[in-house]
Design an enzyme around this catalytic site. Structure first.
Site, PDB file in Angstrom:
ATOM      1  N   HIS A  88     -30.430  -1.084 -19.709  1.00 33.60           N
ATOM      2  CA  HIS A  88     -29.835   0.363 -19.707  1.00 33.60           C
ATOM      3  C   HIS A  88     -29.790   0.985 -20.926  1.00 33.60           C
ATOM      4  CE1 HIS A  88     -27.393  -1.742 -15.751  1.00 33.60           C
ATOM      5  NE2 HIS A  88     -28.645  -1.325 -15.653  1.00 33.60           N
ATOM      6  N   THR A 121     -22.013 -11.138 -16.302  1.00 31.72           N
ATOM      7  CA  THR A 121     -22.251  -9.808 -15.356  1.00 31.72           C
ATOM      8  C   THR A 121     -21.571 -10.172 -13.716  1.00 31.72           C
ATOM      9  OG1 THR A 121     -23.893  -8.552 -14.255  1.00 31.72           O
ATOM     10  CG2 THR A 121     -24.697 -10.759 -14.676  1.00 31.72           C
TER      11      THR A 121
HETATM   12  P1  OAD Z   1     -18.957  -5.812 -15.534  1.00 31.03           P
HETATM   13  O1  OAD Z   1     -17.884  -5.232 -16.312  1.00 31.03           O
HETATM   14  O2  OAD Z   1     -19.372  -5.385 -14.196  1.00 31.03           O
HETATM   15  O3  OAD Z   1     -18.655  -7.528 -15.135  1.00 31.03           O
HETATM   16  C1  OAD Z   1     -18.269  -8.054 -16.242  1.00 31.03           C
HETATM   17  C2  OAD Z   1     -18.423  -9.678 -16.038  1.00 31.03           C
HETATM   18  O4  OAD Z   1     -18.176 -10.477 -17.071  1.00 31.03           O
HETATM   19  C3  OAD Z   1     -17.505 -10.068 -15.112  1.00 31.03           C
HETATM   20  O5  OAD Z   1     -18.103 -10.725 -13.977  1.00 31.03           O
HETATM   21  C4  OAD Z   1     -16.401 -10.925 -15.892  1.00 31.03           C
HETATM   22  O6  OAD Z   1     -16.080 -11.873 -14.903  1.00 31.03           O
HETATM   23  C5  OAD Z   1     -17.298 -11.607 -16.650  1.00 31.03           C
HETATM   24  N1  OAD Z   1     -16.561 -12.096 -18.134  1.00 31.03           N
HETATM   25  C6  OAD Z   1     -15.547 -11.422 -18.430  1.00 31.03           C
HETATM   26  N2  OAD Z   1     -15.250 -12.155 -19.614  1.00 31.03           N
HETATM   27  C7  OAD Z   1     -16.044 -12.993 -19.986  1.00 31.03           C
HETATM   28  C8  OAD Z   1     -16.601 -13.969 -20.932  1.00 31.03           C
HETATM   29  N3  OAD Z   1     -15.959 -14.201 -21.970  1.00 31.03           N
HETATM   30  N4  OAD Z   1     -17.582 -14.717 -20.716  1.00 31.03           N
HETATM   31  C9  OAD Z   1     -18.585 -14.659 -19.811  1.00 31.03           C
HETATM   32  N5  OAD Z   1     -18.215 -13.605 -18.736  1.00 31.03           N
HETATM   33  C10 OAD Z   1     -17.225 -12.982 -18.826  1.00 31.03           C
HETATM   34  O7  OAD Z   1     -20.258  -5.772 -16.340  1.00 31.03           O
HETATM   35  P2  OAD Z   1     -21.691  -5.685 -15.797  1.00 31.03           P
HETATM   36  O8  OAD Z   1     -22.023  -6.791 -14.854  1.00 31.03           O
HETATM   37  O9  OAD Z   1     -22.503  -5.899 -17.050  1.00 31.03           O
HETATM   38  O10 OAD Z   1     -24.547   0.145 -16.102  1.00 31.03           O
HETATM   39  O11 OAD Z   1     -21.865  -4.233 -15.541  1.00 31.03           O
HETATM   40  C11 OAD Z   1     -23.311  -4.022 -15.036  1.00 31.03           C
HETATM   41  C12 OAD Z   1     -23.512  -2.354 -15.098  1.00 31.03           C
HETATM   42  O12 OAD Z   1     -22.377  -1.665 -14.507  1.00 31.03           O
HETATM   43  C13 OAD Z   1     -23.436  -1.988 -16.758  1.00 31.03           C
HETATM   44  O13 OAD Z   1     -24.654  -2.178 -17.427  1.00 31.03           O
HETATM   45  C14 OAD Z   1     -23.179  -0.652 -16.623  1.00 31.03           C
HETATM   46  C15 OAD Z   1     -22.238  -0.406 -15.551  1.00 31.03           C
HETATM   47  O14 OAD Z   1     -22.108   0.456 -14.583  1.00 31.03           O
HETATM   48  C16 OAD Z   1     -24.685   1.031 -16.798  1.00 31.03           C
HETATM   49  O15 OAD Z   1     -24.160   1.704 -17.450  1.00 31.03           O
HETATM   50  C17 OAD Z   1     -25.992   1.791 -16.345  1.00 31.03           C
END
Ligand code: OAD
Length: 256
Positions: free
Chosen positions: A123, A199
């Site tokens: 991204h 994620t």
């Molecule tokens: P999300 O905010 O959707 O998800 C974050 C994940 O991290 C969740 O499943 C939480 O349970 C987990 N989490 C929280 N704290 C944590 C910790 N300490 N250790 C491990 N995991 C933890 O974020 P992404 O999946 O990265 O795209 O989101 C994907 C994309 O959605 C992003 O890159 C962005 C957004 O739209 C763009 O900007 C194109």
């Protein structure tokens, strides 16, 4: 073995046997460094704005100064935080095992600052800037030093065409950076262990990578504190990346 140390040991055993490892990370891996996840952000960082305003070409066209300033502030916040123990353990994993490909959805540079190399940013990167109008064809990255002189303007002018610069991140409706997904897909096809961390797996095509790895018979490890059932993973390490990634590395190093 349902206890966490038993699960860590199973994951470490799979990594020990692996010839190629794909690691897919998301916002959760940077949470313990102090960067909110996107889900958190719905009630925090992004709460005063809509995704359309802050993360789309249309939003930027409507109010380029507001969008530029918002990302500039995030860039400044990023400079003030450090990679956490999970980023550092992952970088060490890359030195320990023969072929570890890190693919991240994150726009921060914490993997690199922890020592990971060859990281694929699906991204884009908030630390990089490009011309909004692609004045030189493919996105041309512009060094900050090329626009930092003179009084601050939001957004600063492109040094090549004088029009707007923008952050080099992927916004809604935009293509992923050229060739990056293709490399990540190949790593998913080739890997025998796929480690997914931090994620929600809701955004495609990134979320396709562990599915592809599983279809090609990779062992899937998931590090995420979420309680939800995770049918894809062979091992789900429920807990924070900053604790469980070092624990996994430790298990691997103790019984190499
Ligand atoms: P999300 O905010 O959707 O998800 C974050 C994940 O991290 C969740 O499943 C939480 O349970 C987990 N989490 C929280 N704290 C944590 C910790 N300490 N250790 C491990 N995991 C933890 O974020 P992404 O999946 O990265 O795209 O989101 C994907 C994309 O959605 C992003 O890159 C962005 C957004 O739209 C763009 O900007 C194109």
């Amino acid at each position: 073995m349902n206890d966490i140390s038993g699960q860590v040991a199973r994951a470490a055993a799979a990594l020990r046997r692996a010839k190629r490892v794909l690691v897919l990370t998301g916002a959760g891996v940077s949470k313990e460094s102090g960067i909110p996840t996107y889900r958190d952000a719905l009630t925090g960082l992004w709460s005063n704005y809509s995704f359309e305003q802050l993360a789309s070409p249309e939003g930027f066209r409507q109010d380029p100064a507001m969008v530029w300033d918002w990302y500039a502030e995030r860039r400044q916040q990023l400079r003030a935080v450090q990679p956490n123990a999970g980023h550092i353990a992952l970088a060490r994993l890359g030195q320990l095992l023969p072929a570890v490909q890190v693919v991240t959805q994150n726009v921060d540079d914490l993997h690199e600052r922890a020592g990971s190399t060859g990281v694929l940013h699906l991204h884009g990167s908030i630390t990089q800037t490009q011309c909004f109008f692609h004045c030189r064809g493919n996105p041309t990255l512009v060094e900050e030093s090329q626009y930092a002189d003179g009084p601050p303007v939001s957004p600063p002018p492109c040094p090549y065409c004088g029009r707007w610069l923008r952050p080099a991140v992927v916004w809604f409706g935009e293509m992923l950076p050229h060739g990056v997904y293709e490399q990540a897909h190949q790593a998913a096809v080739d890997c025998d262990v796929c480690l997914v961390a931090g994620t929600s797996g809701m955004v495609f095509p990134a979320a396709q990578l562990p599915l592809t790895a599983k279809m090609t018979r990779a062992f899937v490890i998931n590090i995420n504190p979420e309680d939800e059932e995770d049918p894809l993973s062979d091992v789900h390490l429920r807990g924070p990346f900053g604790q469980l990634m070092p624990a996994l590395l430790d298990a691997l190093e103790r019984h190499p």
